[in-house]
Design a protein around this motif. Sequence first.
Motif, mmCIF file in Angstrom:
data_model
loop_
_atom_site.group_PDB
_atom_site.id
_atom_site.type_symbol
_atom_site.label_atom_id
_atom_site.label_comp_id
_atom_site.label_asym_id
_atom_site.label_seq_id
_atom_site.Cartn_x
_atom_site.Cartn_y
_atom_site.Cartn_z
ATOM 1 N N HIS A 157 0.813 -1.092 0.088
ATOM 2 C CA HIS A 157 -0.021 0.036 0.006
ATOM 3 C C HIS A 157 0.902 1.325 -0.149
ATOM 4 N N TYR A 158 0.538 2.039 -0.747
ATOM 5 C CA TYR A 158 1.183 3.598 -0.711
ATOM 6 C C TYR A 158 0.075 4.522 -0.639
ATOM 7 N N ALA A 159 0.548 5.665 0.012
ATOM 8 C CA ALA A 159 -0.673 6.658 0.098
ATOM 9 C C ALA A 159 0.185 7.972 0.381
ATOM 10 N N VAL A 160 -0.655 8.901 -0.073
ATOM 11 C CA VAL A 160 -0.190 10.500 0.239
ATOM 12 C C VAL A 160 -1.359 11.135 0.477
ATOM 13 N N GLY A 161 -1.376 12.337 1.203
ATOM 14 C CA GLY A 161 -2.595 13.140 1.473
ATOM 15 C C GLY A 161 -2.207 14.323 2.381
ATOM 16 N N SER A 162 -3.358 14.999 2.641
ATOM 17 C CA SER A 162 -3.195 16.099 3.676
ATOM 18 C C SER A 162 -4.506 16.294 4.375
ATOM 19 N N GLU A 163 -4.595 17.019 5.409
ATOM 20 C CA GLU A 163 -5.467 17.192 6.483
ATOM 21 C C GLU A 163 -5.497 18.723 6.460
ATOM 22 N N TRP A 164 -6.558 19.336 6.390
ATOM 23 C CA TRP A 164 -6.940 20.936 6.523
ATOM 24 C C TRP A 164 -7.844 21.011 7.538
ATOM 25 N N LEU A 176 -4.678 10.155 -1.627
ATOM 26 C CA LEU A 176 -4.647 9.523 -2.807
ATOM 27 C C LEU A 176 -3.656 8.164 -2.472
ATOM 28 N N PHE A 177 -4.435 7.090 -2.929
ATOM 29 C CA PHE A 177 -3.720 5.888 -2.486
ATOM 30 C C PHE A 177 -3.435 4.786 -3.713
ATOM 31 N N TYR A 178 -2.592 3.801 -3.830
ATOM 32 C CA TYR A 178 -2.257 2.830 -4.631
ATOM 33 C C TYR A 178 -1.858 1.813 -4.054
ATOM 34 N N ARG A 179 -2.405 0.392 -4.417
ATOM 35 C CA ARG A 179 -2.375 -0.826 -3.989
ATOM 36 C C ARG A 179 -1.907 -1.717 -4.946
ATOM 37 N N SER A 180 -0.616 -2.382 -4.800
ATOM 38 C CA SER A 180 -0.203 -3.419 -5.694
ATOM 39 C C SER A 180 -0.232 -4.823 -5.117
ATOM 40 N N MET A 181 -1.197 -5.668 -5.718
ATOM 41 C CA MET A 181 -1.491 -6.880 -5.141
ATOM 42 C C MET A 181 -0.861 -7.993 -5.773
ATOM 43 N N PHE A 182 -0.392 -8.956 -4.803
ATOM 44 C CA PHE A 182 0.352 -10.086 -5.442
ATOM 45 C C PHE A 182 0.040 -11.596 -4.470
ATOM 46 N N ASP A 183 0.464 -12.574 -5.185
ATOM 47 C CA ASP A 183 0.063 -13.982 -4.465
ATOM 48 C C ASP A 183 -1.245 -13.954 -4.367
ATOM 49 N N LEU A 184 -2.225 -13.477 -5.110
ATOM 50 C CA LEU A 184 -3.539 -13.533 -4.953
ATOM 51 C C LEU A 184 -4.078 -14.793 -5.262
ATOM 52 N N VAL A 185 -5.208 -15.502 -4.485
ATOM 53 C CA VAL A 185 -5.504 -16.948 -4.838
ATOM 54 C C VAL A 185 -6.418 -16.796 -5.975
ATOM 55 N N GLN A 186 -6.170 -17.633 -7.155
ATOM 56 C CA GLN A 186 -6.922 -17.929 -8.109
ATOM 57 C C GLN A 186 -7.368 -19.321 -8.514
ATOM 58 N N PRO A 187 -8.427 -19.559 -9.561
ATOM 59 C CA PRO A 187 -8.760 -20.896 -9.733
ATOM 60 C C PRO A 187 -7.507 -21.527 -10.645
ATOM 61 N N SER A 188 -7.190 -22.781 -10.678
ATOM 62 C CA SER A 188 -6.256 -23.535 -11.343
ATOM 63 C C SER A 188 -6.849 -24.590 -11.898
ATOM 64 N N GLY A 207 -0.990 -17.392 -8.222
ATOM 65 C CA GLY A 207 -0.766 -16.923 -9.213
ATOM 66 C C GLY A 207 -1.425 -15.503 -9.530
ATOM 67 N N GLY A 208 -2.088 -15.142 -8.879
ATOM 68 C CA GLY A 208 -2.881 -13.876 -9.265
ATOM 69 C C GLY A 208 -2.280 -12.416 -8.775
ATOM 70 N N LYS A 209 -2.504 -11.575 -9.457
ATOM 71 C CA LYS A 209 -1.989 -10.056 -9.512
ATOM 72 C C LYS A 209 -3.191 -9.203 -9.565
ATOM 73 N N GLY A 210 -2.876 -8.084 -8.997
ATOM 74 C CA GLY A 210 -3.860 -6.888 -9.174
ATOM 75 C C GLY A 210 -3.515 -5.446 -8.804
ATOM 76 N N ARG A 211 -4.223 -4.461 -8.807
ATOM 77 C CA ARG A 211 -3.869 -3.228 -8.426
ATOM 78 C C ARG A 211 -5.023 -2.471 -8.437
ATOM 79 N N ALA A 212 -4.937 -1.489 -7.246
ATOM 80 C CA ALA A 212 -6.077 -0.685 -7.061
ATOM 81 C C ALA A 212 -5.638 0.776 -6.773
ATOM 82 N N TYR A 213 -6.328 1.694 -7.184
ATOM 83 C CA TYR A 213 -5.858 3.312 -7.074
ATOM 84 C C TYR A 213 -7.001 3.998 -7.048
ATOM 85 N N GLY A 214 -6.987 5.126 -6.025
ATOM 86 C CA GLY A 214 -7.958 6.175 -5.784
ATOM 87 C C GLY A 214 -7.726 7.263 -5.137
ATOM 88 N N LEU A 215 -8.677 7.940 -5.059
ATOM 89 C CA LEU A 215 -8.802 9.138 -3.959
ATOM 90 C C LEU A 215 -9.834 9.109 -2.954
#
Length: 225
Positions: A157-164, A176-188, A207-215
């Motif tokens: 997980h990576y995140a940067v932000g601010s509070e005002w 703002l966040f970004y998530r790099s996912m690995f070793d995800l369980v997948q059907p075989s 063997g699964g991989k994925g990513r997520a990002y957003g605000l």
Amino acid sequence: DYYQSQIREDLKIKASDNLRLRLGADIQLGNVEYQLQVPRVDMDRGSGRPGGGGGAPFLMPADGLVTDQSSPLLQPAFYFEANYQPIKALELIPGIRADHYGAIGRTSISPRFTTRYSLTDRVLLKGGVGLFTQPPLPHESDPVIGNPRVNFESAMHYAVGSEWRPMDYLEVDATLFYRSMFDLVQPSSAVEENDRGERENVVFDNGGKGRAYGLELMLRHYPQN
């Protein structure tokens, strides 16, 4: 059906004026009950797959499969975090967490780091990076319909932000966040030989991989006297 209880104990220690320590335990107890009913299918006896071709998730008995499973869950975790202020405006927060997933007999070690900097009395900048893990779903590691050798899933997980705080009782939080996912369980559909030389189904692997990002935006109103 998923029944879960959680026990959490948190201890905070003020080691010095600019160093605070936090450690604790987070224990999850529970039980999962589920039922799987797969109807009879026509099988190609040579390949162990449906006669229509294509890969099957596991080698099905010709008469189908009915199973009623109950899986106890024990997931203890222990964590440690330090909050160090080299100067009044800056906080450095390293931490580490250890999770043990009893259903698969695996333990993960997850380091994390967060920093917070007060730009002004009303504006704060923050950022962080960390490793997070979670166990496979109960049926994915089940020895009958899953793969008991699957491992836990992981994500950076990576995140940067601010509070005002435009007012004393009002706060705007943006991250703002970004998530790099690995070793995800997948059907075989793979088949391998076990220690007895018998063919058995892999069913699931990591063997699964994925990513997520957003605000993420949040508006917080504090109570007033």
